[in-house]
Design a protein around this motif. Structure first.
Motif, PDB file in Angstrom:
ATOM      1  N   LYS A 179       0.858  -1.179   0.000  1.00  0.00           N
ATOM      2  CA  LYS A 179       0.000   0.000   0.000  1.00  0.00           C
ATOM      3  C   LYS A 179       0.895   1.230   0.000  1.00  0.00           C
ATOM      4  N   LEU A 180       0.553   2.181  -0.856  1.00  0.00           N
ATOM      5  CA  LEU A 180       1.353   3.389  -0.989  1.00  0.00           C
ATOM      6  C   LEU A 180       1.031   4.374   0.124  1.00  0.00           C
ATOM      7  N   GLU A 181       1.736   5.477   0.132  1.00  0.00           N
ATOM      8  CA  GLU A 181       1.592   6.452   1.218  1.00  0.00           C
ATOM      9  C   GLU A 181       0.207   7.083   1.251  1.00  0.00           C
ATOM     10  N   ASP A 182      -0.473   7.153   0.106  1.00  0.00           N
ATOM     11  CA  ASP A 182      -1.811   7.738   0.082  1.00  0.00           C
ATOM     12  C   ASP A 182      -2.900   6.719   0.387  1.00  0.00           C
ATOM     13  N   GLY A 183      -2.548   5.495   0.758  1.00  0.00           N
ATOM     14  CA  GLY A 183      -3.517   4.468   1.090  1.00  0.00           C
ATOM     15  C   GLY A 183      -3.927   3.591  -0.071  1.00  0.00           C
ATOM     16  N   SER A 184      -3.588   3.956  -1.297  1.00  0.00           N
ATOM     17  CA  SER A 184      -3.931   3.140  -2.454  1.00  0.00           C
ATOM     18  C   SER A 184      -2.994   1.944  -2.538  1.00  0.00           C
ATOM     19  N   GLU A 185      -3.437   0.924  -3.255  1.00  0.00           N
ATOM     20  CA  GLU A 185      -2.648  -0.301  -3.374  1.00  0.00           C
ATOM     21  C   GLU A 185      -1.887  -0.307  -4.699  1.00  0.00           C
ATOM     22  N   TYR A 186      -0.620  -0.668  -4.615  1.00  0.00           N
ATOM     23  CA  TYR A 186       0.201  -0.772  -5.823  1.00  0.00           C
ATOM     24  C   TYR A 186      -0.288  -1.956  -6.637  1.00  0.00           C
ATOM     25  N   GLY A 187      -0.454  -1.749  -7.918  1.00  0.00           N
ATOM     26  CA  GLY A 187      -1.130  -2.751  -8.735  1.00  0.00           C
ATOM     27  C   GLY A 187      -0.371  -4.040  -8.949  1.00  0.00           C
ATOM     28  N   LEU A 188       0.954  -4.030  -8.855  1.00  0.00           N
ATOM     29  CA  LEU A 188       1.749  -5.215  -9.162  1.00  0.00           C
ATOM     30  C   LEU A 188       2.150  -5.930  -7.875  1.00  0.00           C
ATOM     31  N   THR A 189       2.332  -7.237  -7.983  1.00  0.00           N
ATOM     32  CA  THR A 189       2.705  -8.077  -6.847  1.00  0.00           C
ATOM     33  C   THR A 189       4.194  -8.377  -6.904  1.00  0.00           C
ATOM     34  N   GLY A 190       4.842  -8.341  -5.732  1.00  0.00           N
ATOM     35  CA  GLY A 190       6.260  -8.641  -5.644  1.00  0.00           C
ATOM     36  C   GLY A 190       6.510  -9.986  -4.990  1.00  0.00           C
ATOM     37  N   THR A 191       7.772 -10.353  -4.908  1.00  0.00           N
ATOM     38  CA  THR A 191       8.165 -11.624  -4.299  1.00  0.00           C
ATOM     39  C   THR A 191       9.272 -11.369  -3.282  1.00  0.00           C
ATOM     40  N   VAL A 192       9.231 -12.132  -2.191  1.00  0.00           N
ATOM     41  CA  VAL A 192      10.265 -12.027  -1.162  1.00  0.00           C
ATOM     42  C   VAL A 192      11.544 -12.670  -1.674  1.00  0.00           C
ATOM     43  N   GLU A 193      12.635 -11.910  -1.651  1.00  0.00           N
ATOM     44  CA  GLU A 193      13.917 -12.408  -2.136  1.00  0.00           C
ATOM     45  C   GLU A 193      14.685 -13.143  -1.035  1.00  0.00           C
ATOM     46  N   PHE A 194      14.778 -12.539   0.151  1.00  0.00           N
ATOM     47  CA  PHE A 194      15.520 -13.176   1.229  1.00  0.00           C
ATOM     48  C   PHE A 194      15.174 -12.489   2.546  1.00  0.00           C
ATOM     49  N   SER A 195      15.602 -13.100   3.637  1.00  0.00           N
ATOM     50  CA  SER A 195      15.450 -12.534   4.975  1.00  0.00           C
ATOM     51  C   SER A 195      16.820 -12.538   5.635  1.00  0.00           C
ATOM     52  N   GLU A 196      17.178 -11.415   6.251  1.00  0.00           N
ATOM     53  CA  GLU A 196      18.471 -11.340   6.915  1.00  0.00           C
ATOM     54  C   GLU A 196      18.520 -12.284   8.117  1.00  0.00           C
ATOM     55  N   VAL A 197      19.732 -12.689   8.468  1.00  0.00           N
ATOM     56  CA  VAL A 197      19.914 -13.653   9.558  1.00  0.00           C
ATOM     57  C   VAL A 197      20.404 -12.974  10.832  1.00  0.00           C
ATOM     58  N   VAL A 198      20.414 -11.655  10.845  1.00  0.00           N
ATOM     59  CA  VAL A 198      20.826 -10.913  12.031  1.00  0.00           C
ATOM     60  C   VAL A 198      19.723  -9.932  12.408  1.00  0.00           C
ATOM     61  N   VAL A 199      19.657  -9.635  13.711  1.00  0.00           N
ATOM     62  CA  VAL A 199      18.681  -8.684  14.231  1.00  0.00           C
ATOM     63  C   VAL A 199      19.383  -7.351  14.458  1.00  0.00           C
ATOM     64  N   PRO A 223      20.427  -4.418  16.319  1.00  0.00           N
ATOM     65  CA  PRO A 223      20.403  -4.159  17.765  1.00  0.00           C
ATOM     66  C   PRO A 223      19.757  -2.824  18.134  1.00  0.00           C
ATOM     67  N   ASN A 224      19.669  -1.905  17.191  1.00  0.00           N
ATOM     68  CA  ASN A 224      19.075  -0.590  17.484  1.00  0.00           C
ATOM     69  C   ASN A 224      17.556  -0.626  17.443  1.00  0.00           C
ATOM     70  N   THR A 225      16.993  -1.432  16.543  1.00  0.00           N
ATOM     71  CA  THR A 225      15.531  -1.458  16.372  1.00  0.00           C
ATOM     72  C   THR A 225      14.905  -2.785  16.780  1.00  0.00           C
ATOM     73  N   GLY A 226      15.706  -3.844  16.939  1.00  0.00           N
ATOM     74  CA  GLY A 226      15.150  -5.142  17.277  1.00  0.00           C
ATOM     75  C   GLY A 226      14.336  -5.757  16.157  1.00  0.00           C
ATOM     76  N   THR A 227      14.685  -5.430  14.922  1.00  0.00           N
ATOM     77  CA  THR A 227      13.928  -5.925  13.775  1.00  0.00           C
ATOM     78  C   THR A 227      14.837  -6.702  12.832  1.00  0.00           C
ATOM     79  N   VAL A 228      14.191  -7.497  11.982  1.00  0.00           N
ATOM     80  CA  VAL A 228      14.862  -8.241  10.928  1.00  0.00           C
ATOM     81  C   VAL A 228      14.349  -7.707   9.591  1.00  0.00           C
ATOM     82  N   THR A 229      15.229  -7.572   8.615  1.00  0.00           N
ATOM     83  CA  THR A 229      14.858  -7.018   7.317  1.00  0.00           C
ATOM     84  C   THR A 229      14.554  -8.134   6.335  1.00  0.00           C
ATOM     85  N   LEU A 230      13.383  -8.042   5.704  1.00  0.00           N
ATOM     86  CA  LEU A 230      13.008  -8.914   4.602  1.00  0.00           C
ATOM     87  C   LEU A 230      12.988  -8.064   3.335  1.00  0.00           C
ATOM     88  N   ARG A 231      13.531  -8.598   2.267  1.00  0.00           N
ATOM     89  CA  ARG A 231      13.616  -7.827   1.017  1.00  0.00           C
ATOM     90  C   ARG A 231      12.709  -8.451  -0.039  1.00  0.00           C
TER      91      ARG A 231
END
Length: 403
Positions: A249-269, A271-279
């Motif tokens: 969903k874009l910043e104005d609330g509308s949905e982007y018309g095309l679908t993407g695919t998950v490429e990978f997920s990082e294996v480290v967390v 330490p500043n945000t406690g999050t893991v990045t998925l691309r």
């Protein structure tokens, strides 16, 4: 016997008394029937639930990043003589972007070429001398030491050829570096240096930046706590990995018309945000997604094959916040159940614990239910039947008229 006059006619007293008793009897029967109907079990609407495949949908924040980024930096020092691109346009890989003054580097090529020719000439003279000394040394006309020195001089001359050849190659490379090409195909930004500016090969600022925007990446941030819960769920039976498709969903609330695919997920967390990045990777043919843009990513991380979908009106919360609902128990008695309802999906609660296949969950008429109370279950949204009064069940006044 006394006679009572009613309406100008004389009726026997026992006849009037009999009519009065009959009317009283009829009225008493109607009231008894009404009380019996009003005091029956309350009608409740139910739905029969069965386990099914319920996706575990995550909606997370993400930031758009370019697929490729190339900072254009000079590899030789010199004055920029010309710029060959328009800012903000698409440039192709190998296209010349800048021309640095090549005069000094062309002179270096010429000098290195002359040195190579000189080295070749010296090598030829040294080789001929060594060949001439060989038979003389065998005939002992010259000393063996003189022959050894001649062979060594010939080899040194050959080494000088190789060294001069390397210098010539370096000079040619530096001359080629005066033409600054685009390393990738993409959209180039503004030029940070103009014609006539002096640039060096160790400067901090790039000449310009090229970004490839089709395809494009969306980096999604997920808390390590949610990821840990998901992995534990996947380790249990009944939960399988979901698809790698992602919607945004874009910043104005509308949905982007095309679908993407998950490429990978990082294996480290982080330490500043406690999050893991998925691309995730998206096609971006129209350039709608721009680097730095914030979006909401929606994707199915897993599928729970043993979950139940229950209408939201059937689930309530007690004082501790625990979810509970009513089901039709044995002998049509109301039964209260504690269930696990951690998330919603549309108009339904997703129930993961507390229900069994085929349970009749009460969705209507639950306001005044009590545990073990008798109920009259009907399928949900069944209309109530309102019966007309039967013939002969009129009011007391009409019966008195008929009597």
């Amino acid at each position: 016997m006394h006679r009572i006059t009613a309406g100008g006619s004389r009726l026997p007293a026992f006849a009037l008394l009999s009519a009065t008793l009959i009317l009283a009897s009829c009225g008493s029967g109607n009231q008894t029937a009404q009380k019996k109907g009003a005091g029956g079990p309350p009608q409740v609407g139910f739905v029969v639930v069965q386990p099914g495949e319920v996706p575990v949908v995550a909606e997370l924040t993400g930031r758009v990043n370019p697929y490729q980024v190339a900072e254009i930096r000079p590899q030789v020092a010199g004055i920029i003589r010309k710029r060959f691109f328009a800012e903000g346009t698409i440039v192709r890989q190998g296209q010349t972007l800048y021309q640095i003054d090549p005069s000094l580097y062309a002179a270096s090529v010429a000098e290195a070429s002359a040195s190579l020719q000189n080295a070749r000439a010296n090598a030829e003279a040294a080789r001929i001398k060594a060949d001439r000394y060989k038979p003389l040394a065998e005939a002992e006309a010259v000393s063996k030491q003189d022959y050894t020195d001649a062979v060594a001089a010939s080899r040194q001359a050959n080494a000088q050829i190789a060294q001069s050849g390397a210098q010539l190659q370096t000079a040619k490379i530096n001359l080629n570096f005066t033409r600054v090409p685009a390393p990738i195909t993409g959209r180039i930004g503004r030029s940070l240096f103009t014609e006539g500016a002096l640039v060096t090969n160790n400067q901090a600022d790039p000449l310009a930046v090229i970004q490839r925007l089709d395809p494009i990446f969306v980096d999604i941030q997920q808390s390590s706590t949610e990821l840990l819960a998901l992995r534990r769920a996947l380790a249990q039976q009944g939960v399988v990995p979901g698809s790698a498709n992602v919607r945004v969903k874009l910043e104005d609330g509308s949905e982007y018309g095309l679908t993407g695919t998950v490429e990978f997920s990082e294996v480290v967390v982080d330490p500043n945000t406690g999050t893991v990045t998925l691309r995730a990777r998206f096609a971006n043919p129209d350039g709608l997604l721009l680097p730095g843009m914030f979006v909401r990513a929606i994707f199915t991380q897993a599928i729970d094959t043993r979950a139940y979908l229950v209408p939201q009106q059937a689930v309530s919360r007690d004082g501790r916040g625990d979810a509970q609902l009513w089901v039709v128990g044995a002998n049509n008695k109301a039964e209260r159940r504690n269930v696990t309802a951690d998330r919603t999906q549309g108009a339904f609660w997703v129930i993961t614990k507390g229900l069994n296949p085929g349970d009749k969950v009460i969705t209507q008429g639950i306001a005044n239910l009590k545990p073990d109370a008798d109920v009259r279950p009907v399928p949900a949204d069944t209309p109530q039947k309102i019966e007309a009064p039967r013939k002969g069940q009129g009011t007391g006044a009409s019966k008195s008229k008929g009597g």
